[in-house]
Design an enzyme around this catalytic site. Sequence first.
Site, mmCIF file in Angstrom:
data_model
loop_
_atom_site.group_PDB
_atom_site.id
_atom_site.type_symbol
_atom_site.label_atom_id
_atom_site.label_comp_id
_atom_site.label_asym_id
_atom_site.label_seq_id
_atom_site.Cartn_x
_atom_site.Cartn_y
_atom_site.Cartn_z
ATOM 1 C CE1 TYR A 11 -3.742 -2.374 0.031
ATOM 2 C CE2 TYR A 11 -2.615 -3.397 1.889
ATOM 3 C CZ TYR A 11 -3.590 -3.434 0.914
ATOM 4 O OH TYR A 11 -4.409 -4.513 0.789
ATOM 5 N N PRO A 24 -11.163 -0.515 -2.782
ATOM 6 C CG PRO A 24 -11.200 -2.508 -1.633
ATOM 7 C CD PRO A 24 -10.676 -1.116 -1.541
ATOM 8 C CB SER A 81 -11.100 -10.696 -3.138
ATOM 9 O OG SER A 81 -11.171 -10.670 -1.748
ATOM 10 C CE LYS A 99 -22.965 -23.793 2.470
ATOM 11 N NZ LYS A 99 -23.789 -23.100 3.473
ATOM 12 C CB SER A 102 -15.107 -25.839 -0.606
ATOM 13 O OG SER A 102 -14.778 -24.478 -0.820
ATOM 14 C CG ASP A 143 -13.672 -19.460 -2.019
ATOM 15 O OD1 ASP A 143 -14.096 -18.354 -2.396
ATOM 16 O OD2 ASP A 143 -12.460 -19.766 -2.049
ATOM 17 C CG HIS A 178 -7.301 -2.598 0.608
ATOM 18 N ND1 HIS A 178 -7.248 -3.371 1.739
ATOM 19 C CD2 HIS A 178 -7.814 -3.385 -0.353
ATOM 20 C CE1 HIS A 178 -7.703 -4.585 1.446
ATOM 21 N NE2 HIS A 178 -8.057 -4.614 0.191
ATOM 22 C CB THR A 184 -4.337 -11.120 2.751
ATOM 23 O OG1 THR A 184 -3.382 -10.244 2.154
ATOM 24 C CG2 THR A 184 -5.587 -10.365 3.102
HETATM 25 N N1 COA Z 1 -19.458 -29.700 1.828
HETATM 26 C C1 COA Z 1 -20.501 -28.976 2.262
HETATM 27 N N2 COA Z 1 -20.399 -27.704 2.680
HETATM 28 C C2 COA Z 1 -19.183 -27.133 2.648
HETATM 29 C C3 COA Z 1 -18.046 -27.842 2.207
HETATM 30 C C4 COA Z 1 -18.226 -29.184 1.776
HETATM 31 N N3 COA Z 1 -17.197 -29.913 1.335
HETATM 32 N N4 COA Z 1 -16.990 -27.025 2.278
HETATM 33 C C5 COA Z 1 -17.425 -25.853 2.757
HETATM 34 N N5 COA Z 1 -18.759 -25.920 2.998
HETATM 35 C C6 COA Z 1 -19.624 -24.859 3.554
HETATM 36 C C7 COA Z 1 -19.038 -24.227 4.769
HETATM 37 O O1 COA Z 1 -19.395 -24.902 5.931
HETATM 38 C C8 COA Z 1 -19.591 -22.815 4.713
HETATM 39 O O2 COA Z 1 -20.905 -22.842 5.225
HETATM 40 P P1 COA Z 1 -21.734 -21.523 5.640
HETATM 41 O O3 COA Z 1 -22.274 -20.952 4.370
HETATM 42 O O4 COA Z 1 -22.790 -22.049 6.498
HETATM 43 O O5 COA Z 1 -20.780 -20.621 6.339
HETATM 44 C C9 COA Z 1 -19.680 -22.524 3.237
HETATM 45 O O6 COA Z 1 -19.720 -23.808 2.616
HETATM 46 C C10 COA Z 1 -18.569 -21.678 2.678
HETATM 47 O O7 COA Z 1 -17.330 -22.350 2.703
HETATM 48 P P2 COA Z 1 -16.239 -22.188 1.535
HETATM 49 O O8 COA Z 1 -16.929 -21.875 0.285
HETATM 50 O O9 COA Z 1 -15.356 -23.379 1.543
HETATM 51 O O10 COA Z 1 -15.450 -20.875 1.870
HETATM 52 P P3 COA Z 1 -14.957 -20.199 3.209
HETATM 53 O O11 COA Z 1 -16.112 -19.568 3.879
HETATM 54 O O12 COA Z 1 -14.127 -21.151 3.989
HETATM 55 O O13 COA Z 1 -14.035 -19.079 2.609
HETATM 56 C C11 COA Z 1 -11.981 -18.040 2.039
HETATM 57 C C12 COA Z 1 -12.810 -19.311 1.985
HETATM 58 C C13 COA Z 1 -10.685 -18.249 1.331
HETATM 59 C C14 COA Z 1 -12.762 -16.933 1.332
HETATM 60 C C15 COA Z 1 -11.762 -17.677 3.537
HETATM 61 O O14 COA Z 1 -10.990 -18.659 4.154
HETATM 62 C C16 COA Z 1 -11.032 -16.381 3.729
HETATM 63 O O15 COA Z 1 -9.823 -16.360 3.878
HETATM 64 N N6 COA Z 1 -11.759 -15.251 3.746
HETATM 65 C C17 COA Z 1 -11.197 -13.929 3.867
HETATM 66 C C18 COA Z 1 -10.957 -13.368 2.494
HETATM 67 C C19 COA Z 1 -10.686 -11.912 2.559
HETATM 68 O O16 COA Z 1 -10.084 -11.417 3.499
HETATM 69 N N7 COA Z 1 -11.190 -11.202 1.531
HETATM 70 C C20 COA Z 1 -11.080 -9.791 1.464
HETATM 71 C C21 COA Z 1 -9.703 -9.317 1.263
HETATM 72 S S1 COA Z 1 -9.657 -7.574 1.409
HETATM 73 C C1 HC5 Z 2 -14.974 -4.563 0.045
HETATM 74 C C2 HC5 Z 2 -14.064 -5.717 -0.158
HETATM 75 C C3 HC5 Z 2 -12.951 -5.539 -1.077
HETATM 76 C C4 HC5 Z 2 -11.961 -6.657 -1.155
HETATM 77 C C5 HC5 Z 2 -10.609 -6.169 -1.420
HETATM 78 C C6 HC5 Z 2 -9.557 -7.217 -1.585
HETATM 79 O O1 HC5 Z 2 -9.815 -8.365 -1.762
HETATM 80 O O2 HC5 Z 2 -8.314 -6.785 -1.567
HETATM 81 C C7 HC5 Z 2 -7.227 -7.712 -1.682
HETATM 82 C C8 HC5 Z 2 -6.399 -7.594 -0.435
HETATM 83 C C9 HC5 Z 2 -5.430 -8.665 -0.182
HETATM 84 O O3 HC5 Z 2 -4.487 -8.444 0.590
HETATM 85 O O4 HC5 Z 2 -5.565 -9.753 -0.715
HETATM 86 C C10 HC5 Z 2 -6.412 -7.296 -2.878
HETATM 87 N N1 HC5 Z 2 -6.997 -7.524 -4.206
HETATM 88 C C11 HC5 Z 2 -8.133 -6.651 -4.439
HETATM 89 C C12 HC5 Z 2 -5.959 -7.195 -5.170
HETATM 90 C C13 HC5 Z 2 -7.400 -8.916 -4.404
#
Ligand code: COA
Ligand code: HC5
Length: 637
Positions: A118, A131, A565, A434, A439, A441, A354, A476
């Site tokens: 940053y 963002p 993200s 699910k 998963s 994600d 950010h 992160t």
């Molecule tokens: N079978 C059935 N359900 C499952 C499953 C499986 N094999 N795996 C996961 N699920 C369910 C989970 O229990 C969860 O349930 P919920 O909706 O009741 O909470 C849901 O599915 C979501 O899980 P998943 O999709 O695996 O993702 P997650 O919530 O673990 O997220 C990341 C993954 C990477 C996004 C998370 O770990 C993370 O790091 N988040 C932060 C990201 C961030 O900071 N972003 C902004 C940056 S600025």
């Molecule tokens: C309002 C939510 C915005 C999400 C922003 C985000 O994911 O920023 C990332 C931060 C990081 O350290 O992974 C960077 N990215 C936008 C370049 C993915």
Amino acid sequence: MWGICSRTMVKVGMAKPCGLMKPCHLVKPVSATRVTGRYLTHQKGLPNLPVPPLQQTCERYIAALEPILEVDEMKHTNELVDEFQKAGGVGERLQRGLEKRARNTENWLSEWWVKVAYLEYRMPVVVHSSPGLVLPRMNFRDKQGQIRFAAKLIAGVLDFKTMIDNETLPIEYLAGKPLCMNQYYEVLSSCRIPGLKRDSVVNHAKSSRPPRHITVVHNFQFFVLDVYNSDGTPLTADQLCVQLERICSSSLQTNTEPVGILTTQHRDSWGKAYVNLIKDKTNQESVSAIQRSIFTLCLDGAMPRVSDETYRSTAAIQMLHGGGSQWNSGNRWFDKTLQFIIGEDGTCGANYEHAPAEGPPIVALIDHVVEYTRKPETIRSPMVPLPMPRKLHFNITPEVRKDIEEAKNSMNILAQDLDMRVMVFGHFGKNVPKAHKMSPDAFIQIALQLAYYRMYRRCCATYESASLRMFRLGRTDTIRSASSASAAFVKAFDDPSKQNTEKVALMVKAIKAHRSYTNMAISGQAIDRHLLGLKMIAAEEKLTMPDIFTDTAYGKALHYQLSTSQVPSKTDCVMCFGPVVSNGYGVCYNPMDDHMNFAVSSFNTCEETNAAHLAQAMEDALLDMRTLLERTPAAKL
Ligand code: COA
Ligand code: HC5
């Protein structure tokens, strides 16, 4: 590494409100952010960010390069990595340096990360770093409705602020583990300050006299609005409404220079212009009032009228950069950590700088505010007259005027260049993956790999944010979504010689590989921040930069043509950001139970990219993956 069963491991979310949480409307005096007892105990209990083993990172680095490099390039990089990690090699020395730093700091990475990602990153914060967040369209369409909603929103933020001030915010959990809550203390009353070579961030919440005002910007004019009564209670929505009306009626004309547009500039240019601007004492005081304020509220004028179909994409653009100087880009102070944006036509959202925090704490705050605005008003306003909100004056010297013109020009070029497509994928949400025991994600990320492969017939370096908040002061790390397993799957998917059962098996493998990378990343065992740390040690110790970091493969690994993200929220909103490379895409998504919101961005100047095409390819990929699963009965998952 702990747990592999993803079912039990996931979830970034608020814990149930603990007993300490107070009802919203109790009288609470304004206070400094006291980081005391409960919070400190929680923070102290968090583990330190580990330094992963050197060999593990080297092996995983090679594995991550495989899907994005040619075979001959791999050979060369393999040799460099072997050399780097051999006994007595430079890798071991850097590793020792990093381990030492980890012993002597609260978090070996966070300060470096804020600096590198940053404060020393000199591209404009607009589009390139900050963002945007789009809320569902509100049901007002005029000035009165705009003011009424804005007043409630301010009251909602102050309600959340009370939980921060009183340290009664519920602790969040990820995969059953408590998360670091520090970022919540960084988002209010803080601001980025431009520098000539490097920026800084100030946080006034921690000062002995924390701010009691917000800044409101209307028709490019800035106002200071005190949001606490003299007895320390927050102004009620009714009181705020009166004050906002006074602000609006004293700024009916847009006849001022849009000083705020300076904050959209390249950071070096803004750094220089800032020195010019604050030479004048009035300007200095006005800028300081903005920087010190709790947050900024942007009451926007009109935004381009568009069809319902493109409404959300246009709204995302308003939140990301304001649409250019002829629209609302001058109605902002982009250095401010948190800006709420409310348009006259019901368009609402936010933009955030950010450096101090990740998306999830911002989203938690906004979810709270939205819920608050939906509740009926219950408290009566004190009958005391309120002081007039204070307009912030700027003396525009010819030099400053020139800087503003330059900023307008570059902002307009950037606005022209950014392509944004918001897609609401309504066919399914987390429910379908699910039901297939996958998963969600990982399912989405693999679909994105398929979408990209179909468009370009190759895989690209892909970034997904992973939270490191299980660790004290964690930010992160990177989940590298392009893996050998994802490459095998996307290559097989449209291959008519492949059986469906084989395709399903490859899909399952790719999704499992992604989930396992995620587990590794959130537990501090991914490769990207570790490699950065080793590189930083080499720089600090003034060593010749090791070959692995000057290798073209390293550059390719960091050239993220897909920057993605997941940012989940309770409110049905869309978050968005720009691409991080000129020929790439930014993809932000919010998976809800039965639908998903995507915001895809790209640059128009790049011939090869097109946000709408990738959004379409993404929709197709998600649908095709579901169809494959449904058509392949008894697929052993
Ligand atoms: N079978 C059935 N359900 C499952 C499953 C499986 N094999 N795996 C996961 N699920 C369910 C989970 O229990 C969860 O349930 P919920 O909706 O009741 O909470 C849901 O599915 C979501 O899980 P998943 O999709 O695996 O993702 P997650 O919530 O673990 O997220 C990341 C993954 C990477 C996004 C998370 O770990 C993370 O790091 N988040 C932060 C990201 C961030 O900071 N972003 C902004 C940056 S600025
Ligand atoms: C309002 C939510 C915005 C999400 C922003 C985000 O994911 O920023 C990332 C931060 C990081 O350290 O992974 C960077 N990215 C936008 C370049 C993915």
